[in-house]
Design an enzyme around this catalytic site. Structure first.
Site, short mmCIF file in Angstrom:
data_model
loop_
_atom_site.label_atom_id
_atom_site.label_comp_id
_atom_site.label_asym_id
_atom_site.label_seq_id
_atom_site.Cartn_x
_atom_site.Cartn_y
_atom_site.Cartn_z
N CYS A 2 0.85 -1.18 0.00
CA CYS A 2 0.00 0.00 0.00
C CYS A 2 0.89 1.24 0.00
O CYS A 2 1.97 1.25 0.57
CB CYS A 2 -0.93 0.09 1.19
SG CYS A 2 -2.00 -1.32 1.40
N ARG A 27 3.45 -0.14 -5.17
CA ARG A 27 3.30 -0.69 -3.82
C ARG A 27 1.99 -1.46 -3.65
O ARG A 27 1.76 -2.10 -2.62
CB ARG A 27 3.34 0.44 -2.78
CG ARG A 27 4.61 1.24 -2.80
CD ARG A 27 4.57 2.31 -1.74
NE ARG A 27 4.57 1.74 -0.42
CZ ARG A 27 5.64 1.42 0.28
NH1 ARG A 27 6.83 1.62 -0.23
NH2 ARG A 27 5.53 0.90 1.47
N TRP A 76 -2.94 -2.68 -1.59
CA TRP A 76 -2.69 -4.10 -1.85
C TRP A 76 -3.43 -4.82 -0.73
O TRP A 76 -3.05 -4.75 0.43
CB TRP A 76 -1.19 -4.39 -1.79
CG TRP A 76 -0.83 -5.80 -2.17
CD1 TRP A 76 -0.63 -6.28 -3.42
CD2 TRP A 76 -0.61 -6.90 -1.28
NE1 TRP A 76 -0.30 -7.62 -3.37
CE2 TRP A 76 -0.28 -8.02 -2.07
CE3 TRP A 76 -0.65 -7.06 0.11
CZ2 TRP A 76 0.00 -9.28 -1.53
CZ3 TRP A 76 -0.38 -8.31 0.65
CH2 TRP A 76 -0.06 -9.40 -0.17
N ASN A 102 -1.03 2.25 5.82
CA ASN A 102 -0.25 1.16 5.24
C ASN A 102 0.23 0.31 6.41
O ASN A 102 0.80 0.82 7.36
CB ASN A 102 0.94 1.74 4.48
CG ASN A 102 1.95 0.68 4.08
OD1 ASN A 102 1.60 -0.47 3.91
ND2 ASN A 102 3.20 1.08 3.94
N GLY A 103 -0.03 -1.00 6.35
CA GLY A 103 0.39 -1.89 7.44
C GLY A 103 -0.77 -2.77 7.86
O GLY A 103 -1.74 -2.93 7.11
N GLU A 498 16.22 -17.63 -10.23
CA GLU A 498 15.80 -16.26 -10.52
C GLU A 498 15.11 -16.19 -11.89
O GLU A 498 14.10 -15.49 -12.05
CB GLU A 498 17.03 -15.34 -10.46
CG GLU A 498 16.80 -13.88 -10.80
CD GLU A 498 15.81 -13.16 -9.88
OE1 GLU A 498 15.38 -13.73 -8.87
OE2 GLU A 498 15.43 -12.02 -10.22
N LYS A 502 11.30 -14.87 -12.35
CA LYS A 502 10.93 -13.73 -13.20
C LYS A 502 9.77 -14.10 -14.11
O LYS A 502 8.82 -13.34 -14.28
CB LYS A 502 12.11 -13.28 -14.08
CG LYS A 502 13.21 -12.52 -13.40
CD LYS A 502 12.89 -11.09 -13.04
CE LYS A 502 12.32 -10.95 -11.68
NZ LYS A 502 13.16 -10.90 -10.54
N GLU A 505 6.43 -14.50 -12.17
CA GLU A 505 5.88 -13.23 -11.70
C GLU A 505 5.14 -12.45 -12.77
O GLU A 505 4.08 -11.92 -12.53
CB GLU A 505 7.03 -12.31 -11.26
CG GLU A 505 7.53 -12.49 -9.90
CD GLU A 505 8.63 -11.48 -9.64
OE1 GLU A 505 9.70 -11.58 -10.27
OE2 GLU A 505 8.42 -10.60 -8.81
N HIS A 521 16.87 -36.96 -10.08
CA HIS A 521 16.33 -37.51 -8.83
C HIS A 521 14.83 -37.30 -8.70
O HIS A 521 14.28 -37.39 -7.60
CB HIS A 521 17.07 -36.89 -7.63
CG HIS A 521 18.53 -37.21 -7.63
ND1 HIS A 521 19.01 -38.48 -7.39
CD2 HIS A 521 19.62 -36.45 -7.90
CE1 HIS A 521 20.35 -38.47 -7.49
NE2 HIS A 521 20.73 -37.25 -7.81
N LYS A 619 5.24 -4.30 -4.77
CA LYS A 619 6.70 -4.20 -4.75
C LYS A 619 7.28 -4.31 -3.35
O LYS A 619 8.32 -4.90 -3.14
CB LYS A 619 7.12 -2.88 -5.39
CG LYS A 619 8.62 -2.69 -5.43
CD LYS A 619 9.12 -2.68 -6.84
CE LYS A 619 10.62 -2.71 -6.92
NZ LYS A 619 11.09 -3.96 -7.51
#
Ligand code: F6R
Length: 624
Positions: A2, A27, A76, A102-103, A498, A502, A505, A521, A619
């Site tokens: 947020c 955010r 968010w 925010n939180g 990574e 990517k 996402e 395996h 983010k």
């Protein structure tokens, strides 16, 4: 997550708030809203489910042109689905107290029960709404529900009501609150969620992150945890939650506002991929030579004797930053220094096993990731010293750590991390080199060669970026694939992870990164004819093994794209190649990740995904 904004001054608050929200949209972006108050105490609240662009259209229809004070929010979702009702700002029953937050308010259920019993009516499912009602309740206790409060008493009354309400909140919060009866002052507070105030002439800005107001001012004050601020257009005061005055010296931010714009690129992610040579250069500048521990020690205020005494290096981080930590583990181990890497969210019992000879390295682009910050606290409680590697000056992590190394990458806006990862890697190579030299594990000649190789990396990155069109073509060939495998070994295994992260996402397709030797395996069973497999295979001491693993995958039908250099290309047989400049085995992760970022970008572009704002993500992850 947020983003919050606030404005008080002489300009049209609505425009400034919406513009700030656009810059904070990374955010969180499932709903958003603003509230402004004009000098006649009229409140205009506008909220939408969806993006800031929709809010902008709504606000453009009017009417809040007169408002010079206001707050804004982009969300968010944590408590309550993304919807207009759950979008911030939230108000009390009287629709006079307006809150953006925010939180997470951890005790919101207990507070809500009490407020319901006191007759308050709730309009959303959020934890945030309790704050508005709680302040309303405190105002009632201060006997201000009637109109008859003297105008010079409005600010002290608002201040006290806010302070008492904040005193009852548990959890994490950055808050900005407007009371429509008192438009000359915004109250703000911070506990574990970022909050920064921008200083203008006759105007002040409030935000979760400086990028929201950088085009107006670069002079800022970072509010501390447990601190609140009374912000007026030409003055501001800071207090503890107990009401004791505190003070601050403003700092000047070096970033300029154009750094947070797309600069002709189609997406921030692509722009940031292209800024990686510069990100590495900026992170290394003035810190590499001589590679002897002293240069770094001076900057970090870390005694070289401490570097010599460190027996174990423990990396903690999340997501992409964790992959940087995994490369760090391999690098330190290469030098013969014990190292571990853990997800910050899983770093619990190990914290008890640390001692004063462990250096914990916490890596975070934002410096606000809750999992990382809590792990740092546990590590320090366990007796370890913490080095923070972060891109964000003034972030929470920088206050919690013993030592701070900033990666100077500039703002990263795209939700998928790219240049920040390169900055983190560069910082890790820098720290590892200095530690190895300080400990006598790298002699002068080898230290010099190590530094020189590192200094060549930015040019190599540019060479790879010049081949973007080839990578785009290869990505286009796989644009309709629903599954991807990425494999590699040793220092490049985290790069395989990574590469898979990517693509997951930003393309929403299934992708897995595997240690190449692990495939046989179990995971090799999932390979089917035509399955894309990206093999990260630069020249290395394990190249023959890697080439064998590629053969095994091909024999089961995998369609292999090999990330190689001219030498390793001779050994690895693939249907397509992305050829990189040759660098020493130790340094290849700084290069191999670049084509994987571009590959993910172009697959997502072909799939028409929302690359800079992928679904379900934000983010800055400030919840655990
Ligand atoms: C991936 C990504 C995330 C972050 C992670 C940690 O592209 O961006 O995985 O790397 O959430 O964030 P920071 O580095 O801000 O702690």
């Amino acid at each position: 997550m947020c983003g919050i904004t606030g404005y008080i001054g002489e300009q049209n608050a609505a425009d400034i708030l919406v513009d700030g929200l656009k810059r904070l949209e990374y955010r969180g972006y499932d709903s958003c809203g603003i509230a402004v108050v004009d000098s006649k105490n009229a409140l205009y609240l506008r909220r939408v489910s969806g993006r800031v662009a929709a809010l902008e259209t709504l606000v453009a229809k009017g009417p809040p042109k007169g408002g010079r004070t206001g707050v804004g929010h982009t969300r968010w979702a944590t408590h309550g689905a993304p919807s207009e009702d759950n979008a911030h700002p939230h108000t009390d029953c009287s629709e006079q107290v307006v809150v953006v937050h925010n939180g997470i308010i951890e005790n919101y259920l207990a507070l809500k029960e009490k407020l319901l019993a006191q007759g308050h009516k709730f309009k959303s499912e959020t934890d945030t709404e309790v704050i508005a009602h709680l302040i309303e309740e405190k105002l009632k206790h201060l006997h201000v529900q009637e109109k008859a409060v003297r105008s010079d008493m409005l600010e002290p009354v608002f201040f006290e009501a806010f302070r008492h309400a904040v005193g009852e909140l548990k959890g994490s919060f950055a808050l900005a609150v407007v009371w429509a009866r008192c438009p000359g002052m915004i109250m703000a507070a911070r506990m574990y969620s970022p909050l920064v105030i921008g200083l203008g002439k006759g105007e002040h800005f409030i935000a979760s992150d400086v990028s929201a107001f950088l085009k107006h001012t670069k002079r800022v004050i970072f509010v501390n945890d447990g601190e609140m601020a009374a912000v007026r257009k030409d003055s501001m005061d800071f207090y503890t939650f107990q009401g004791k005055k505190t003070s601050h010296e403003p700092v000047t931010i070096q970033w300029d506002s154009t750094m947070a714009e797309k600069g002709g690129y189609r997406h921030f992610m692509l722009k940031e991929i292209h800024e990686q040579a510069e990100a590495v250069e900026n992170t290394l500048r003035g810190r590499l030579l001589p590679l002897d521990g002293e240069v770094l020690g001076r900057e970090l205020l870390m005694p070289v004797e401490f570097m010599r005494a460190v027996e174990t290096v423990q990396f903690i981080a999340c997501g992409t930053a964790y992959h940087a930590g995994m490369v760090g583990r391999g690098l330190f181990e290469h030098f013969g220094i014990n190292a571990e890497a853990d997800f910050a969210s899983e770093f619990t019992d190990r914290a008890k096993l640390l001692d004063k000879n462990t250096l914990v390295v916490a890596i975070s682009q934002s410096g606000e990731t809750a999992d990382t910050i809590f792990a740092v606290r546990e590590a320090r409680a366990g007796g370890a010293k913490v080095l923070a590697i972060t891109n964000t000056v003034g972030s929470t992590l920088t206050r919690e750590a013993d030592y701070v190394l900033h990666t100077h990458c500039g703002p990263e806006i795209g939700v998928a991390s790219t240049k920040a990862f390169l900055g983190q890697l560069a910082a890790i190579y820098l720290v590892a080199g200095h530690f190895a030299a300080a400990k006598g594990l790298l002699d002068k000649t080898d230290a010099r060669a190590y530094a020189e190789e590192l200094l060549r990396i930015p040019r190599h990155i540019e060479e790879i970026l010049a081949r973007e069109a080839e990578i785009e073509k290869i990505a286009a060939a796989f644009a309709s694939s629903e599954h991807f495998l990425f494999i590699s070994r040793r220092l490049n295994f985290p790069i395989a992870l990574e590469g898979a992260l990517k693509i997951k996402e930003i393309s929403y397709v299934h992708a897995e990164g595997y240690a190449a030797g692990e495939m046989k395996h179990g995971p090799i069973a999932i390979i089917y004819k035509g399955m894309p497999l990206l093999a990260v295979a630069p020249s290395s001491s394990s190249l023959d093994l890697m080439a064998g693993n590629v053969e095994e995958a091909k024999a089961r039908g995998a369609d292999v794209v090999a990330i190689v250099d001219e030498d390793s290309k001779k050994t690895v047989k693939a249907s397509r190649y992305i050829v990189l400049p040759r660098t020493g085995e130790l340094f290849s992760p700084l290069l191999t990740v670049i084509p994987l970022q571009l590959f993910a970008y172009y697959v997502a572009l072909a799939k028409k995904c929302d690359i800079d704002k992928p679904r379900n993500l934000a983010k800055s992850v400030t919840v655990r």
